[in-house]
Design a protein around this motif. Sequence first.
Motif, mmCIF file in Angstrom:
data_model
loop_
_atom_site.group_PDB
_atom_site.id
_atom_site.type_symbol
_atom_site.label_atom_id
_atom_site.label_comp_id
_atom_site.label_asym_id
_atom_site.label_seq_id
_atom_site.Cartn_x
_atom_site.Cartn_y
_atom_site.Cartn_z
ATOM 1 N N GLY A 179 0.860 -1.184 0.000
ATOM 2 C CA GLY A 179 0.000 0.000 0.000
ATOM 3 C C GLY A 179 0.887 1.221 0.000
ATOM 4 O O GLY A 179 2.098 1.118 0.213
ATOM 5 N N THR A 180 0.289 2.368 -0.214
ATOM 6 C CA THR A 180 1.102 3.560 -0.412
ATOM 7 C C THR A 180 1.737 4.046 0.884
ATOM 8 O O THR A 180 1.168 3.900 1.970
ATOM 9 C CB THR A 180 0.268 4.697 -1.063
ATOM 10 O OG1 THR A 180 1.159 5.614 -1.682
ATOM 11 C CG2 THR A 180 -0.593 5.428 -0.042
ATOM 12 N N SER A 181 2.945 4.578 0.754
ATOM 13 C CA SER A 181 3.579 5.315 1.850
ATOM 14 C C SER A 181 4.093 6.621 1.249
ATOM 15 O O SER A 181 4.407 6.665 0.062
ATOM 16 C CB SER A 181 4.712 4.508 2.482
ATOM 17 O OG SER A 181 5.738 4.301 1.538
ATOM 18 N N ILE A 182 4.129 7.659 2.047
ATOM 19 C CA ILE A 182 4.409 8.984 1.497
ATOM 20 C C ILE A 182 5.612 9.622 2.195
ATOM 21 O O ILE A 182 5.644 9.710 3.421
ATOM 22 C CB ILE A 182 3.165 9.902 1.656
ATOM 23 C CG1 ILE A 182 1.976 9.309 0.874
ATOM 24 C CG2 ILE A 182 3.469 11.317 1.205
ATOM 25 C CD1 ILE A 182 0.689 10.103 1.025
ATOM 26 N N TYR A 183 6.572 10.025 1.377
ATOM 27 C CA TYR A 183 7.690 10.796 1.929
ATOM 28 C C TYR A 183 7.327 12.277 1.937
ATOM 29 O O TYR A 183 6.408 12.701 1.252
ATOM 30 C CB TYR A 183 8.946 10.577 1.087
ATOM 31 C CG TYR A 183 9.509 9.181 1.195
ATOM 32 C CD1 TYR A 183 9.866 8.655 2.437
ATOM 33 C CD2 TYR A 183 9.691 8.392 0.065
ATOM 34 C CE1 TYR A 183 10.389 7.364 2.540
ATOM 35 C CE2 TYR A 183 10.217 7.107 0.161
ATOM 36 C CZ TYR A 183 10.567 6.597 1.406
ATOM 37 O OH TYR A 183 11.083 5.345 1.501
ATOM 38 N N GLU A 184 8.074 13.050 2.700
ATOM 39 C CA GLU A 184 7.797 14.490 2.716
ATOM 40 C C GLU A 184 9.056 15.276 2.410
ATOM 41 O O GLU A 184 10.165 14.865 2.796
ATOM 42 C CB GLU A 184 7.229 14.887 4.086
ATOM 43 C CG GLU A 184 5.801 14.383 4.248
ATOM 44 C CD GLU A 184 5.258 14.584 5.662
ATOM 45 O OE1 GLU A 184 5.653 15.563 6.317
ATOM 46 O OE2 GLU A 184 4.450 13.744 6.087
ATOM 47 N N ASP A 185 8.877 16.406 1.731
ATOM 48 C CA ASP A 185 10.030 17.231 1.359
ATOM 49 C C ASP A 185 10.814 17.629 2.603
ATOM 50 O O ASP A 185 10.234 18.015 3.614
ATOM 51 C CB ASP A 185 9.550 18.503 0.639
ATOM 52 C CG ASP A 185 9.026 18.175 -0.754
ATOM 53 O OD1 ASP A 185 9.310 17.059 -1.234
ATOM 54 O OD2 ASP A 185 8.317 19.020 -1.331
ATOM 55 N N GLY A 186 12.095 17.521 2.476
ATOM 56 C CA GLY A 186 12.953 17.985 3.568
ATOM 57 C C GLY A 186 13.170 16.941 4.651
ATOM 58 O O GLY A 186 13.900 17.177 5.613
ATOM 59 N N ILE A 187 12.499 15.797 4.527
ATOM 60 C CA ILE A 187 12.710 14.733 5.515
ATOM 61 C C ILE A 187 13.417 13.574 4.831
ATOM 62 O O ILE A 187 13.063 13.192 3.712
ATOM 63 C CB ILE A 187 11.372 14.264 6.127
ATOM 64 C CG1 ILE A 187 10.689 15.433 6.838
ATOM 65 C CG2 ILE A 187 11.592 13.098 7.097
ATOM 66 C CD1 ILE A 187 9.317 15.093 7.390
ATOM 67 N N ASN A 188 14.418 13.046 5.526
ATOM 68 C CA ASN A 188 15.211 11.930 5.039
ATOM 69 C C ASN A 188 14.306 10.756 4.629
ATOM 70 O O ASN A 188 13.379 10.411 5.331
ATOM 71 C CB ASN A 188 16.161 11.514 6.181
ATOM 72 C CG ASN A 188 17.202 10.522 5.719
ATOM 73 O OD1 ASN A 188 17.562 10.500 4.534
ATOM 74 N ND2 ASN A 188 17.677 9.704 6.648
ATOM 75 N N LYS A 189 14.576 10.160 3.468
ATOM 76 C CA LYS A 189 13.793 9.005 3.028
ATOM 77 C C LYS A 189 14.409 7.718 3.585
ATOM 78 O O LYS A 189 15.592 7.465 3.351
ATOM 79 C CB LYS A 189 13.769 8.926 1.493
ATOM 80 C CG LYS A 189 13.024 10.071 0.849
ATOM 81 C CD LYS A 189 12.993 9.927 -0.671
ATOM 82 C CE LYS A 189 12.231 11.093 -1.291
ATOM 83 N NZ LYS A 189 12.095 10.971 -2.743
ATOM 84 N N ILE A 190 13.607 6.944 4.267
ATOM 85 C CA ILE A 190 14.094 5.660 4.808
ATOM 86 C C ILE A 190 13.189 4.533 4.316
ATOM 87 O O ILE A 190 12.018 4.769 4.012
ATOM 88 C CB ILE A 190 14.146 5.664 6.356
ATOM 89 C CG1 ILE A 190 12.748 5.939 6.952
ATOM 90 C CG2 ILE A 190 15.160 6.687 6.866
ATOM 91 C CD1 ILE A 190 12.688 5.800 8.466
#
Lengths: 461, 461
Positions: A209-220
């Motif tokens: 299912g979808t997960s959402i990253y946010e601008d300016g936050i490290n992607k893990i």
Amino acid sequence: MSKNFFSTCFIILLTFSLNAQTESDAFTIKKIYETALTESNAYVWLTHLSENIGGRLAGSPNSSKAEDYTQRILDSLGVNSSFRQECTTNWWHRKKESEVNMYLSPNVKVQLTSTSLGNTIGTNNKEIKANVIEVHGLNELKKLGEDEIAGKIVFFNRPMDAKLVNSFNAYGGAVDQRVFGAARAAEFGAVAVLVRSMTNKLDDVPHTGTSIYEDGINKIPSIAISTMAANLLSETLVSSPDIMVGLSNDNETVPNQKNYNIIGEWKGSEFPDQIIVVGGHLDSWDLAGGAHDDGAGCVQSMAVVEIFKKMNYQPKHTIRVVLFANEENGLVGGQEYAKLAKENGENHIAAIESDAGGFSPRGFSADGLSSFFDAKFKKVSDWFNLLEPYGVSLSKGGSGADISPLKDQGPLLFGLRPDSQRYFDYHHTPDDHIEAVNKRELNLGSAAMASLIFLIDQYGI
Amino acid sequence: MSKNFFSTCFIILLTFSLNAQTESDAFTIKKIYETALTESNAYVWLTHLSENIGGRLAGSPNSSKAEDYTQRILDSLGVNSSFRQECTTNWWHRKKESEVNMYLSPNVKVQLTSTSLGNTIGTNNKEIKANVIEVHGLNELKKLGEDEIAGKIVFFNRPMDAKLVNSFNAYGGAVDQRVFGAARAAEFGAVAVLVRSMTNKLDDVPHTGTSIYEDGINKIPSIAISTMAANLLSETLVSSPDIMVGLSNDNETVPNQKNYNIIGEWKGSEFPDQIIVVGGHLDSWDLAGGAHDDGAGCVQSMAVVEIFKKMNYQPKHTIRVVLFANEENGLVGGQEYAKLAKENGENHIAAIESDAGGFSPRGFSADGLSSFFDAKFKKVSDWFNLLEPYGVSLSKGGSGADISPLKDQGPLLFGLRPDSQRYFDYHHTPDDHIEAVNKRELNLGSAAMASLIFLIDQYGI
């Protein structure tokens, strides 16, 4: 003769004609159900869509095949025209499925059944190995703080609430962990997240299912594990809080792909400018064939036209079957449809979405702009004694993700509400295949939608 | 102060107390559902009954194991007493499953998937080979007469009516072929009968079920074939009406076995002499584990006690869980229960049966003696706004085979009505296993029954 006499005659005639109308409507609805149950090809279409084409995540080669196939079906049904609306999508692509291991000792590991969540970055197949901290909600992260979280894998393990009868409510109460878990945990220095699969069922099946990253936050990396694996990990952490977990996967995102809303338009004979939309979303997750989510909604929507054509019913209002692009991973299709409808000054009087599985229908929930909603809802409610014999009722509530961007243009929005108990046994899993769909249950959903559209077409909103 | 003032006060107080009562009832029902969904062991019991014990046809060794197991469970739940009522049954025993072959030429045969029907005699494994005459109902036999039928195999091929939304109605409209086909065809000299399986599904799964011989009429073998096999045979007969079909099987009937109604009695605190029965039948066909038919009804009935005990609810009326012997092949248990109730002068105020599968409950149908039925039905109907949020409604109609012999003693009879679409996918087949049962759907059925019994217990009938 007195005025009273004429009034009485008028009331008698009106009652007579209303009863006759009700009888005639009941007859048409019976015919709709019979046609759906005995003549519809919805199950055949769904078999092709979910098994021959298969998973069709937005941007993938399969998503294009599904567009071509369904447009061909719509054309074959004899709509006046079929057309496409272009949408730009990113193709998130599972290059190598995740592997998650619990290390009981440096040399003894237990694998936890897992699947990468949509949009997650990969580890390039390199193992990330770290301690695990279990939490039960996003709000626990702040209390724990960076001291407790940095360098660790955050394990979101709040189950769906089994007490809730409607499993969609239970899903709604747990899914924030999957969607926002990675972004929130990364703020406190987590190296990855594991999320308990979104289901009430205790089994070894992982749910993506979808997960959402946010601008300016490290992607893990963000990975779901089965409910059995989640229980095992949780129990192990009680006795061995310092256990190490290793995880790896490989994914890529290919930007700027083209997808299309696929639309079949059948012009109304009396009110061609008043549009009734019926639809579902054509994309699905990649792990299986998206039979319930949302192949079922697509074929049921096409079956509405099929049923009317077989009955030689010519609608007064324009019916548009809309198979929306990319609901799962961005809702681009629904937004594009609403945007174009506004730009073109179109008049949508109603929109109906089926996106809750091809199970026995139990009703519709209705939504709309607050200004005239109560009056419209009342009018529609009065029709539902005709659907009571089919176990189909009306309630207030949400409609569907793809049609909700239309809301501020004024149409009454409806969501088909099938029985919800089995939906999250299959949702976003490798098991969402045609075998999980009962043909009669699927066809009853088409019949319920066709019946509602027939009544809207007869009486307007 | 005026009389009006007191009247007004009285009405206000009454309204207040009624609303408070409704709120309190709604709270209890919510608690019943939550307990059923999170704490019931019904699914575990059903797994043992259907998989560890398995098929438990009346008179079989397994039927005794099922009696012992369920009585043990009832005792463990803390009923006041558990007891047995002896019933004499015949054990019809499938020694060798049927084999049916279509001979395309003397040396080329095509096997048709089949199963011997309950009570049928066997061929002692010798092949009966004859021409076939296809009919679509018992009434066609007389028109054809002995000239057309004698020496042939009669093939009953009228399908269940797919147009009917409730699949039990479709079953009711077709099952006479299975039950009476052999006896009717034998009157005209047929040598055997083949019967299209009782299902709306087109697949290769054969459905067994009872068939009845009649005194003075020759006994001939009676075998069901799958719906796919029935279609194939029918199509073949169009081009090759003189085709030969061979059939063989081996069965025996062991008379005078002992079975028992298994009863758990929980004495009421205020009206111990007023009895509410809740039950299902313990026997099942032998091809699978009888998970839906009717293991589900048995464990749901036991779960009613389990749920109340977990909630610390002490009923005012006596609740009797009755697991009836031999419904499938003679209805002996239900008849014995009613006979003893009459002899003992017992007062049954209500009886509820679950024998339509462990699927999502959609309501109850109610039946009873005509004298006070309408008034009682009205009283009970008024409670159902409390069950509306759970999608459970009330209608008039049949109740259950096992409790209907009680009817002339005056209780209101209820049948649990689950969604009917999938029931005949599994009914009397090798597929009626625990995997076909959704745990939450099963528990929701227990909750619906417990809720109805709670309301009966609170307000009487």
